[in-house]
Write a protein that holds these residues in place. Structure first.
Motif, mmCIF file in Angstrom:
data_model
loop_
_atom_site.group_PDB
_atom_site.id
_atom_site.type_symbol
_atom_site.label_atom_id
_atom_site.label_comp_id
_atom_site.label_asym_id
_atom_site.label_seq_id
_atom_site.Cartn_x
_atom_site.Cartn_y
_atom_site.Cartn_z
ATOM 1 N N UNK B 80 0.847 -1.185 0.000
ATOM 2 C CA UNK B 80 0.000 0.000 0.000
ATOM 3 C C UNK B 80 0.880 1.231 0.000
ATOM 4 N N UNK B 81 0.794 2.036 -1.060
ATOM 5 C CA UNK B 81 1.516 3.297 -1.074
ATOM 6 C C UNK B 81 3.012 3.064 -0.849
ATOM 7 N N UNK B 82 3.609 2.237 -1.643
ATOM 8 C CA UNK B 82 5.018 1.898 -1.444
ATOM 9 C C UNK B 82 5.142 0.514 -0.849
ATOM 10 N N UNK B 84 6.367 -2.123 1.699
ATOM 11 C CA UNK B 84 6.951 -2.261 3.034
ATOM 12 C C UNK B 84 7.135 -3.741 3.332
ATOM 13 N N UNK B 99 8.947 0.220 7.077
ATOM 14 C CA UNK B 99 7.894 0.863 6.297
ATOM 15 C C UNK B 99 8.526 1.849 5.329
ATOM 16 N N UNK B 100 8.087 1.769 4.086
ATOM 17 C CA UNK B 100 8.643 2.685 3.073
ATOM 18 C C UNK B 100 7.511 3.440 2.398
ATOM 19 N N UNK B 101 7.840 4.611 1.873
ATOM 20 C CA UNK B 101 6.813 5.384 1.163
ATOM 21 C C UNK B 101 6.882 5.069 -0.337
ATOM 22 N N UNK B 102 6.082 5.797 -1.076
ATOM 23 C CA UNK B 102 5.984 5.528 -2.508
ATOM 24 C C UNK B 102 7.342 5.617 -3.210
ATOM 25 N N UNK B 107 10.481 5.111 5.990
ATOM 26 C CA UNK B 107 9.851 6.143 6.820
ATOM 27 C C UNK B 107 9.690 5.698 8.272
ATOM 28 N N UNK B 108 9.778 4.399 8.503
ATOM 29 C CA UNK B 108 9.738 3.947 9.889
ATOM 30 C C UNK B 108 10.316 2.543 9.961
ATOM 31 N N UNK B 119 -0.216 -4.767 12.315
ATOM 32 C CA UNK B 119 -0.791 -4.134 11.133
ATOM 33 C C UNK B 119 -1.599 -5.123 10.292
ATOM 34 N N UNK B 120 -1.381 -6.424 10.516
ATOM 35 C CA UNK B 120 -2.000 -7.429 9.646
ATOM 36 C C UNK B 120 -3.467 -7.757 9.939
ATOM 37 N N UNK B 121 -3.836 -8.027 11.188
ATOM 38 C CA UNK B 121 -5.223 -8.461 11.433
ATOM 39 C C UNK B 121 -6.236 -7.432 10.928
ATOM 40 N N UNK B 122 -7.389 -7.944 10.552
ATOM 41 C CA UNK B 122 -8.425 -7.089 9.969
ATOM 42 C C UNK B 122 -9.513 -6.856 11.000
#
Lengths: 372, 147, 219, 441
Positions: B80-82, B84, B99-102, B107-108, B119-122
Motif C-alpha cells: 500500500x503506497x510503497x 513495506x 515501512x517505506x513510502x511511494x 519512513x519507519x 498491522x496485519x489483522x483485519x
C-alpha cells in the motif's frame, strides 16, 4: 446542523480514496516514530483518526513570509497531500487554493458559516495593529478584523510559526507595524502555538493530527506549545552534547573543532534554551538539522528570539544596550564610569572622615593647651 | 538526483567517536529489552515494539543486531503506497518491520514483538464490509442477463 | 524580556556598575585616610623590607609550622572551597565564553565532568564551612550577617549553576537565568561585605609584611 | 576640660564619669586612631577566627571572647560607623550600632587583662593583619574613655608627673647610687658629653638590683663613656601600657630631652621589652621627627661589641639552659639573634622550647598585665602552657632578657611552687666578662 451526521468519517473517506487501513496505519506509525512518540501510539492515533469526522480547516496568512507554509508542504509523513485529501478539509488557504479574489473570500465565508464552532483556524504570521491594521489587509479587510471574525467560530486556533505564536520578526524591536501574536488578540479560544521559523513540518501536521484524532487540545507548555514536540531542548537531545560535556568546542566556523563536529556553544548555539524537536525529528524527512549542518541553533522557536542579541555570541555572554552585544570597550565604559563615581564618593567619604578627625583633634589640643 | 545517497559528499572526518563508542553496549541492551518483551508477550499476551529510529545506531551496530537475531522463516510484503516489508527474525515472535513510502524511502523501522504484526489483522467492521461487497458483487452477477 | 536576557543584560550591566562603584568607593574611602609617617630608625632597608613583604604575601597562604596543628584543618577547608571556586569559575567553558566577551580574552576549558566534580566538591566544602561556622565557638561569636549572607550568595551561585548543568529544578533557561541573576546579586553584594577580601588579601599581607620586616620583626 | 586634664587633675573624678562621657571619650579615641593603615587592617578581617589559635589566653581557656580580633570589636564597630567609606550610609540606615558604655566596660577586660600585646596573633592571620597593632590603638581609645585599669593608670599618671611610676621613700636616683655601692660598681650619673645614655627598668631597681649593677659593670668594662640621668632614669613607659598616648609621648619626651642634654649618640634600653618598643619604634613617631640618637637594646649593643671584638666572654657554667624570648624584643622588635649570639659566646648549652624565637609564647605578664591585680588568675592559667614548655626542655637554667618577663616567672614560682629561677642574660654576661674575677654574689 443535520448534515454533519451525514458526513463520512475519515476512515470512510480514506477507503473511498483507496487508502487502505493498513496504509494509513503505516503512515501514522511513521509519523509517531518521526515525532518520537511511543511505538504503539501511531496505531492508536490511526484508529482514532479513522473514526473521527473530517474537520474543516481554515488557513489564514497575515504578516508572514510564507516560509511556514513552504515548510508545511514539505512534510514527509504524512505528506501534505495525504493530509489535505485524506484527513482534513482545507477549505481556505489563499496561497494553496486555486480560487482567487472574491471567489476565495466567498469560499472562506461559506466554510466559516457552514462549520461554525467546529473548524480549526490555522494562523500564519503576526497581526499588525498599527495604523488601524492597514499594514496587512485582504480584500479590503484588515488582518486584525479578519482574525477576530474568524476566531469567533473556531473550535481551536493553531498558530503556525513564531510570528503568529510570539510575534516573530515583525514583532522584533522596534516593531514598526505594532505586530502582535495571536494570543494577544484572541483570548477566548484554545490556542496552540507551533512555533519555529519555520516550524518543523512534521510538528505542524503532527499537532493537527493529534488535535483531530483526540478532539482535544494537547498538553501545552507555558508558551502553549505542545509538550510532545516542545518538551525537550535542542541541547538535551543534541548529538553533539557529549562534546559539550567534555568541554570540546568549535571556536570558529573553520577551525579544527568545527571540522571535528564539536559543540557549537561558543559560536552562539541557543540549543540549551531552545525547546523544539529539531534534534530528534530533524528536517527534510529526517535528513539533518542546523547543528548537524554545522550551524548553531538560533533559538527560532523561542519568544523574542530576534531580540536576544547576536546569533553568534555565546549564551552565557553578557549583553546589554541596543546592539545586544558587549565589547570590551563597552565594558570599559560601564566599569570606568562606575569607578569614576566610586572614586569621587571615596574621596568625599575619606575627606569627611578626615574633617571629623581634624575637628576632634583640634578640640583635644585646645583643651590640652588650656590644661597646661 | 533522486536519492540522498547520490549527492556527492566527501566525508572528511569520521562520525564523532562519542556517538559510536557507546553503542556497542547498546546492542546488548536492545537484545535484553527484546527478551523482556518476549517474556511479557508469553505471560500476558501483551505485544511490544521498539522504534529503531529512537535508537541511534551505526551501520555496524545494526548489522550486529540483525546477526544476533538471525534470519527467520516468514516474510510479509505490504503493497500500500510503497512496498513495506515485515520479516520474522530467527527468534520467533520477533518481527523486523521496515515501512517505506511511494518513493522507496524508509519512513519507519520497528522491531515488533507479537504473535502477528499488529498491522496485519483485519477489524470486524472491515470484514463485514468485505462480506457486503462480495454479496453486492454476487447479486450484480446474478442479475446480469446472459450469464 | 525573558529571565536569561534580563540576567545577562540590564541586570548584569547594573551589577557590574554597582560592583565597580562600590569597590572603588570602599578602597578609595579608606586609602585616603591619614597615613602617619614612620620616624623611627628602620632596622632593615626599604628594599629588604619590601622583599619581606613579598615573602609574607606568599608565606601567609599557609600557617607557620608552629600553628598548623591547631589551624591546619580549618585553613585547608577554607582553601579547599576557594580552589574549587576558582576552578569552576575559570575553567568552565560557558564561564570562559562569558569572560571572553567581557574582556576579549579566552583560555582552554576543562571537561564538564571535571567541573561537575569540582562544583559538587566545592558545594560540599561550603556546607562543611557553614557547619563549622555555626558550631565552632569562636566562629559563631565572630559571625555576623555579612558572614552568613556572603556564604549564602556564594553557595546560591554554585547551587544554581549545578542545577542548570544537571537540568534539575525547572526549565534550563529559568535555572540559567537564576544562576546568572544570583551572580549579579553576588556582584552587587561584593563591595559591601567580606567578599572584598579578594582585593585585600595580597596587599594586606604585603603591607603588613613590609612594615614588620622594616623592624626586623617576624612576619 | 579634656578628659586627660580631668584625669590627671583628680583620679576620683574618673570613677564618677557618666556613660555618655565614656562613650564620647572612646569614640574620640577611636576616631583619632583611625588612619589608612588601621582602616585597612580592620577592613581585611574575614572572621575566620584563626587568630584565636595563636593566643595563649584562648588556648588555655577555649573561651571565644579571647579571640584576638574580637578584642578590637568596638574599634571595628566604631570604624565602620564613623570613618569607613560607607559610614554615612551605615549611620543613616542605622546598620552599625553605636558602641555602648557597657560594651566598653566589658572590653576593658579583653583589651587589658587578657592581652599581652605579644603579637603572636599577628603572625597567624591569613589576611596578614597586625592584630596587636590594632589592640594597641584600641587601648588608646579605652584610655580616652577613662577605662584604663587603675594600676596602669595610676602608674602612668605618676610617671608622667614625677618620672617615676611609683612613689618611693627613697627616689630611684638614690636607690641607683645605693645599688652601686652595694655591688661595688661605679654608677655614672648626670654626666654630659657622653657616648651613651643608660636607663634602668624600675622593675630592676625594685626587684633585681644586681641587673642594674650588671649594666654599669659591663659598660665600665667596655670603657664606654656613658651616664644615667636623674631626670630620665626609668626605661618603662606606663603611658604605653595604659593607652595614654599623650602621656606616653610626655614620658618618652623626658628621656629624649635628657639624651639630648647629655649629647648621647646612643640610648641603651636595659632588659625591658616594652620599653624597647616604646623607645625604639614609637618614640620618634610621637616626637614627630627622627631621634638624633640611636636606640638599642642592651643585648643588641653587647652582641655588637662582641662582634667588633671589644667584648670577650668566658664560658658560663650554666648546664642545660633554655631561653625565654621576650615578645617585644624578639617577635615584635627583631632582636632575635643578639641574645643567642651572647649565649653562644659564653658556651651556653641552649635547649630551645617547643615554641621559641618569633613563635615563643608570652610569659603572660606583658602589656602591663603583670601589674593588674584582678588579671592574675587568668594570667596564671595562660602561663601554665609556657611553664610546661620550659620544663619540657629539661634545662636546669632558665634565662631571659626582660625584667618584666623575669618578674612574671618569679611570681609563677611562688604561685605554682615552680622550682626554676629566671635569670638575667645581662647578669650572666656581667658575671662572665673575660679578664675579670666575676661576681657570683
Amino acid at each position: 446542523m443535520a448534515h454533519y451526521h451525514d458526513q463520512p468519517t475519515i476512515g470512510e473517506m480514506l477507503e473511498r480514496h483507496g487508502v487502505s487501513r493498513r496504509t494509513f496505519i503505516k503512515y501514522c506509525t511513521a509519523m509517531a516514530s518521526a515525532l518520537a512518540l511511543p511505538p504503539l501510539a501511531g496505531r492508536a492515533m490511526a484508529e482514532q483518526l479513522r473514526a473521527a469526522l473530517r474537520p474543516s480547516v481554515i488557513y489564514l496568512s497575515f504578516q508572514e513570509c510564507t516560509g511556514c507554509l513552504e515548510s508545511l508542504i514539505r512534510s514527509f509523513s504524512p505528506s501534505i497531500e495525504n493530509l489535505i485529501f485524506d484527513v482534513i478539509s482545507l477549505d481556505y488557504d489563499d496561497t494553496l487554493m486555486a480560487a482567487a479574489g472574491a471567489q476565495a473570500e466567498m469560499a472562506r465565508d461559506k466554510a466559516m458559516k457552514d462549520n461554525y464552532g467546529k473548524y480549526v483556524l490555522v494562523i500564519d504570521g503576526s497581526v499588525p495593529t498599527g495604523a488601524n491594521g492597514a499594514y496587512c489587509a485582504l480584500g479590503g479587510k484588515s488582518a486584525v478584523d479578519i482574525l477576530r471574525e474568524a476566531a469567533k467560530g473556531a473550535a481551536a486556533i493553531v498558530c503556525v510559526g513564531t510570528c503568529s505564536s510570539f510575534g516573530g520578526v515583525p514583532f522584533a524591536d522596534p516593531n514598526p507595524t505594532q505586530a502582535w501574536p495571536v494570543s494577544d488578540i484572541v483570548s477566548d479560544k484554545p490556542i496552540v502555538n507551533v512555533s519555529g521559523c519555520p516550524p518543523i513540518p512534521e510538528v505542524i501536521t503532527g499537532t493537527l493530527l493529534q488535535f483531530i484524532s483526540t478532539g482535544k487540545v494537547p498538553d501545552l507548555d507555558e508558551y502553549r506549545r505542545p509538550k510532545v514536540f516542545f518538551g525537550n531542548t535542542i541541547h538535551d537531545r543534541c548529538y553533539r552534547r557529549p562534546f559539550y560535556d567534555q568541554g570540546k568546542f568549535a571556536k570558529s566556523f573553520d577551525d579544527e573543532g568545527a571540522r571535528n563536529g564539536w559543540c557549537l556553544f561558543e559560536l552562539g548555539c541557543k540549543g540549551p534554551t531552545t525547546y523544539n524537536a529539531c534534534a530528534t525529528t530533524k528536517w527534510n524527512g529526517g535528513t539533518s538539522f542546523p547543528i548537524e549542518s554545522g550551524h548553531p541553533c538560533l533559538g527560532c522557536s523561542e519568544p523574542n528570539f530576534w531580540d536576544k542579541g547576536s546569533f553568534y555570541s555565546a549564551l552565557s555572554a553578557p549583553r546589554w544596550g541596543k546592539a545586544g552585544e558587549v565589547s570590551p570597550g563597552d565594558v570599559l565604559k560601564v566599569v570606568g564610569g562606575a569607578a569614576a563615581v566610586g572614586a569621587a564618593l571615596g574621596v568625599a567619604s575619606a575627606g569627611l572622615s578626615r574633617l571629623r578627625q581634624r575637628h576632634i583633634e583640634k578640640s583635644t589640643t585646645n583643651n590640652e593647651a588650656k590644661e597646661s | 538526483m533522486s536519492r540522498l545517497g547520490e549527492i556527492p559528499i566527501r566525508i572528511v572526518s569520521r562520525t564523532p567517536a562519542a556517538s559510536t563508542g557507546t553503542i556497542g553496549a547498546g546492542v546488548t541492551a536492545i537484545l535484553i529489552e527484546i527478551a523482556t518483551q518476549l517474556d511479557r508477550l508469553a505471560d500476558g499476551g501483551e505485544p511490544g515494539a521498539i522504534d529503531l529510529r529512537s535508537l541511534p545506531m551505526s551501520p555496524g551496530d545494526r548489522e550486529q543486531l540483525l546477526k544476533a537475531l538471525g534470519p527467520g522463516e516468514v516474510t510479509i510484503t505490504l503493497k500500500g503506497d510503497g512496498e513495506s516489508t515485515i520479516n520474522e527474525t530467527g527468534i520467533q515472535g520477533v518481527w523486523w518491520s521496515e515501512y517505506r513510502d511511494r518513493g522507496g524511502e524508509l519512513i519507519a523501522g520497528f522491531i515488533e514483538i507479537a504473535q502477528v504484526p499488529a498491522i496485519l489483522p483485519v477489524e470486524p467492521d472491515q470484514l463485514r464490509r468485505g462480506a457486503q461487497q462480495l454479496r453486492a458483487g454476487a447479486a450484480g452477477a446474478a442479475q446480469q442477463p446472459g450469464n | 524580556m525573558d529571565l536569561v536576557s534580563f540576567a545577562r543584560g540590564p541586570a548584569l550591566e547594573v551589577a557590574l556598575a554597582v560592583f565597580c562603584l562600590g569597590v572603588v568607593w570602599r578602597i578609595v574611602g579608606f586609602a585616603l585616610l591619614r597615613i602617619r609617617r614612620n620616624f623611627n630608625e628602620p632596622r632593615n632597608s626599604l628594599v629588604k623590607a619590601i622583599i619581606g613583604g613579598v615573602i609574607a604575601t606568599g608565606s601567609r597562604s599557609w600557617p607557620h609550622s608552629e600553628f598548623t596543628v591547631r589551624t591546619g584543618a580549618g585553613e585547608a577547608l577554607g582553601y579547599g572551597y576557594h580552589i574549587g571556586l576558582f576552578i569552576v569559575i575559570l575553567a568552565f567553558a560557558p564561564h570562559i565564553a562569558f569572560f571572553g566577551s567581557l574582556f576579549g580574552v579566552t583560555w582552554p576549558a576543562l571537561p564538564n565532568s571535571v567541573i561537575t566534580i569540582f562544583s559538587v566538591l566545592t558545594f560540599t566544602l561550603l556546607l562543611a564551612v557553614l557547619f563549622r561556622r555555626v558550631t565552632h565557638r569562636v566562629l559563631r561569636m565572630l559571625s555576623n550577617f555579612d558572614d552568613y549572607f556572603s556564604w549564602f550568595i556564594t553557595t546560591l551561585v554554585i547551587v544554581t549553576g549545578l542545577m542548570a548543568t544537571a537540568h534539575i529544578g525547572g526549565p534550563y533557561q529559568t535555572i540559567l537565568g537564576l544562576h546568572i541573576l544570583s551572580f549579579d546579586a553576588l556582584l552587587v553584594w561584593f563591595p559591601f561585605g567580606k567578599l572584598m577580601h579578594a582585593f585585600y588579601i595580597f596587599p594586606s599581607r604585603a603591607i603588613n609584611g613590609t612594615l614588620l620586616s622594616r623592624k626586623g620583626a617576624a612576619s | 576640660m579634656s578628659i586627660t586634664a580631668t584625669l590627671s587633675a583628680n583620679l576620683a573624678l574618673e570613677e564618677a564619669r557618666s556613660p555618655e562621657a565614656r562613650v564620647a571619650g572612646a569614640m574620640r579615641g577611636f576616631a583619632l586612631e583611625i588612619g589608612a593603615l588601621s582602616a585597612f587592617r580592620m577592613e581585611s578581617c574575614i572572621h575566620c577566627g584563626i587568630c584565636a589559635d595563636a593566643c595563649h589566653f584562648y588556648i588555655a581557656t577555649e573561651d571565644p571572647q579571647y579571640t584576638p580580633i574580637w578584642k578590637v570589636e568596638p574599634f571595628k564597630q566604631a570604624y565602620k560607623r564613623e570613618s569607613s567609606a560607607f559610614a554615612p550610609v551605615f549611620r543613616w540606615l542605622g546598620l552599625k550600632k553605636k558602641v555602648t558604655a557597657d560594651e566598653l566596660e566589658h572590653w576593658q577586660y579583653l583589651l587589658f587583662d587578657s592581652c599581652n600585646m605579644c603579637g603572636r596573633c599577628s603572625l597567624i592571620c591569613p589576611m596578614g593583619i597586625d592584630v596587636s597593632a590594632l589592640i594597641e590603638q584600641a587601648r588608646h581609645a579605652m584610655f580616652e574613655a577613662g577605662l584604663a585599669p587603675t594600676e596602669l593608670y595610676e602608674k602612668a599618671a605618676n610617671q608622667k608627673r614625677t618620672g617615676q611610676p611609683e612613689d618611693s621613700a627613697e627616689p630611684y636616683r638614690d636607690k641607683l647610687l645605693a645599688i652601686g655601692r652595694e655591688f661595688g660598681v661605679e654608677i655614672p650619673l648626670d654626666k654630659s658629653d657622653v657616648e651613651v645614655m643608660l636607663t634602668v627598668p624600675r622593675t630592676d631597681i625594685e626587684h633585681y638590683p644586681k641587673a642594674v649593677a650588671a649594666l654599669a659593670r659591663v659598660m665600665q668594662h667596655l670603657g664606654v663613656s656613658c651616664t644615667f640621668r636623674s631626670d630620665g632614669l626609668v626605661a618603662e613607659n606606663y603611658g604605653y601600657y595604659a593607652g595614654g598616648k599623650e602621656w606616653q609621648r610626655q614620658i618618652s619626651l623626658r628621656l629624649i630631652d635628657e639624651a639630648l642634654a647629655c649629647k648621647a649618640k646612643l640610648l641603651i634600653v636595659p632588659e625591658c621589652g616594652h620599653a624597647y618598643t616604646a623607645l625604639r619604634w614609637e618614640a620618634a613617631d610621637l616626637y614627630g621627627k627622627p631621634l638624633p640618637f640611636k636606640v638599642r637594646h642592651v643585648t643588641e649593643f653587647l652582641a655588637e661589641q662582641l662582634q667588633l671584638g671589644k667584648l670577650t666572654l668566658r664560658t658560663a657554667e650554666t648546664g642545660a639552659t633554655t631561653f625565654h624570648d621576650p615578645c617585644q624584643l624578639v617577635r615584635k622588635g627583631g632582636v632575635t639573634n643578639a641574645p643567642r649570639t651572647l649565649m653562644k659566646a659564653m658556651g651556653v648549652e641552649l635547649h630551645e622550647m617547643k615554641n621559641h624565637g618569633a613563635f615563643s609564647f608570652c610569659c603572660g605578664g606583658g602589656g602591663g598585665v603583670v601589674d593588674i591585680q584582678r588579671a592574675a588568675p587568668l594570667r596564671y592559667r595562660a602561663m601554665e602552657n609556657k611553664l610546661r614548655e620550659v620544663d619540657d626542655t629539661g634545662a636546669s637554667t632558665f634565662i631571659t632578657s626582660c625584667s618584666d618577663c623575669r618578674r612574671t616567672f618569679d611570681d609563677a614560682r611562688s604561685h605554682f611552687n615552680w622550682e626554676k629561677t629566671p635569670r638575667s642574660l645581662l647578669e650572666l654576661v656581667a658575671d662572665n666578662l673575660a679578664g675579670t674575677a666575676g661576681n657570683a654574689a
